[in-house]
Design a protein around this motif. Structure first.
Motif, PDB file in Angstrom:
ATOM      1  N   TRP A  10       0.868  -1.171   0.000  1.00 22.61           N
ATOM      2  CA  TRP A  10       0.000   0.000   0.000  1.00 22.61           C
ATOM      3  C   TRP A  10       0.902   1.216   0.000  1.00 22.61           C
ATOM      4  CZ3 TRP A  10      -2.971  -2.006   4.786  1.00 22.61           C
ATOM      5  CH2 TRP A  10      -3.927  -2.939   4.389  1.00 22.61           C
ATOM      6  N   PRO A  64       0.364  -5.144   3.176  1.00 24.20           N
ATOM      7  CA  PRO A  64      -1.056  -5.296   3.514  1.00 24.20           C
ATOM      8  C   PRO A  64      -1.273  -6.436   4.515  1.00 24.20           C
ATOM      9  CG  PRO A  64      -0.645  -6.195   1.356  1.00 24.20           C
ATOM     10  CD  PRO A  64       0.645  -5.592   1.821  1.00 24.20           C
ATOM     11  N   LYS A  65      -0.636  -6.328   5.672  1.00 20.87           N
ATOM     12  CA  LYS A  65      -0.735  -7.335   6.724  1.00 20.87           C
ATOM     13  C   LYS A  65      -1.170  -6.664   8.019  1.00 20.87           C
ATOM     14  CE  LYS A  65       3.184  -9.916   4.877  1.00 20.87           C
ATOM     15  NZ  LYS A  65       4.565 -10.298   5.159  1.00 20.87           N
ATOM     16  N   LYS A  66      -1.887  -7.416   8.824  1.00 19.69           N
ATOM     17  CA  LYS A  66      -2.383  -6.904  10.097  1.00 19.69           C
ATOM     18  C   LYS A  66      -1.221  -6.510  11.019  1.00 19.69           C
ATOM     19  CE  LYS A  66      -5.560  -8.087  13.809  1.00 19.69           C
ATOM     20  NZ  LYS A  66      -6.469  -9.095  14.349  1.00 19.69           N
ATOM     21  N   LEU A  86       0.494  -3.181   9.844  1.00 17.55           N
ATOM     22  CA  LEU A  86      -0.350  -2.020  10.099  1.00 17.55           C
ATOM     23  C   LEU A  86      -0.412  -1.705  11.587  1.00 17.55           C
ATOM     24  CD1 LEU A  86      -2.183   0.182   9.069  1.00 17.55           C
ATOM     25  CD2 LEU A  86      -4.043  -1.472   8.974  1.00 17.55           C
ATOM     26  N   LEU A 137      -7.198   2.219   6.047  1.00 14.18           N
ATOM     27  CA  LEU A 137      -6.269   1.091   5.916  1.00 14.18           C
ATOM     28  C   LEU A 137      -6.816  -0.156   6.611  1.00 14.18           C
ATOM     29  CD1 LEU A 137      -2.854   2.910   6.408  1.00 14.18           C
ATOM     30  CD2 LEU A 137      -3.714   1.870   4.305  1.00 14.18           C
ATOM     31  N   TRP A 138      -7.387   0.004   7.812  1.00 17.80           N
ATOM     32  CA  TRP A 138      -7.978  -1.146   8.510  1.00 17.80           C
ATOM     33  C   TRP A 138      -9.157  -1.708   7.732  1.00 17.80           C
ATOM     34  CZ3 TRP A 138      -5.543  -3.998  11.779  1.00 17.80           C
ATOM     35  CH2 TRP A 138      -4.585  -3.454  12.622  1.00 17.80           C
ATOM     36  N   ARG A 157      -9.615  -1.490   4.475  1.00 16.90           N
ATOM     37  CA  ARG A 157      -9.045  -2.137   3.298  1.00 16.90           C
ATOM     38  C   ARG A 157      -8.503  -3.520   3.649  1.00 16.90           C
ATOM     39  NH1 ARG A 157      -4.692   0.987  -0.357  1.00 16.90           N
ATOM     40  NH2 ARG A 157      -6.469   2.349  -0.662  1.00 16.90           N
ATOM     41  N   LEU A 158      -7.868  -3.631   4.811  1.00 19.33           N
ATOM     42  CA  LEU A 158      -7.330  -4.915   5.256  1.00 19.33           C
ATOM     43  C   LEU A 158      -8.445  -5.912   5.498  1.00 19.33           C
ATOM     44  CD1 LEU A 158      -4.753  -6.423   6.130  1.00 19.33           C
ATOM     45  CD2 LEU A 158      -5.207  -5.628   8.433  1.00 19.33           C
ATOM     46  N   GLU A 159      -9.539  -5.483   6.116  1.00 26.68           N
ATOM     47  CA  GLU A 159     -10.679  -6.368   6.369  1.00 26.68           C
ATOM     48  C   GLU A 159     -11.335  -6.800   5.063  1.00 26.68           C
ATOM     49  OE1 GLU A 159     -13.282  -4.352   9.031  1.00 26.68           O
ATOM     50  OE2 GLU A 159     -11.846  -4.394  10.668  1.00 26.68           O
ATOM     51  N   GLU A 177      -9.912  -7.098   2.096  1.00 19.56           N
ATOM     52  CA  GLU A 177      -9.041  -8.011   1.359  1.00 19.56           C
ATOM     53  C   GLU A 177      -9.050  -9.403   1.958  1.00 19.56           C
ATOM     54  OE1 GLU A 177      -5.131  -6.437   0.946  1.00 19.56           O
ATOM     55  OE2 GLU A 177      -5.770  -4.832  -0.382  1.00 19.56           O
ATOM     56  N   SER A 178      -9.250  -9.495   3.269  1.00 14.27           N
ATOM     57  CA  SER A 178      -9.214 -10.803   3.918  1.00 14.27           C
ATOM     58  C   SER A 178     -10.521 -11.579   3.731  1.00 14.27           C
ATOM     59  CB  SER A 178      -8.904 -10.658   5.399  1.00 14.27           C
ATOM     60  OG  SER A 178      -9.940  -9.955   6.042  1.00 14.27           O
TER      61      SER A 178
END
Length: 85
Positions: A21, A46-48, A51, A76-77, A79-81, A83-84
């Protein structure tokens, strides 16, 4: 580093820039935004874990040399959710 390779601001791993990102401090307006714009930028995996470390240790703020609005972290959070899923 090879051409088009960047380093994660959090875990320091090197990968192609498409795998990260991009967070940008736009040159003229001095605003912070995601993915687009010309100016100072940092890259984040893009990993928890990356971030979480970046937000706890203010890595984005130090890398961009400005304060980061909370809505950037929220985006960002989210976007992470997304994508998962």
């Amino acid at each position: 580093m090879k051409v088009n390779y960047r380093r994660c601001i959090s875990c320091r791993c090197i990968n192609h820039k498409d795998k990260f990102w991009r967070i940008v401090k736009v040159y003229l307006s001095q605003t912070v935004q995601l993915d687009k714009g010309m100016g100072r930028s940092v890259y984040l995996c893009p990993k928890k874990a990356c971030l979480a470390v970046a937000s706890q240790k203010n890595r984005l703020e130090r890398g961009l040399k400005t304060s980061i609005p909370q809505n950037i972290y929220k985006k960002l959070w989210e976007r992470l959710e997304n994508e998962s899923i």
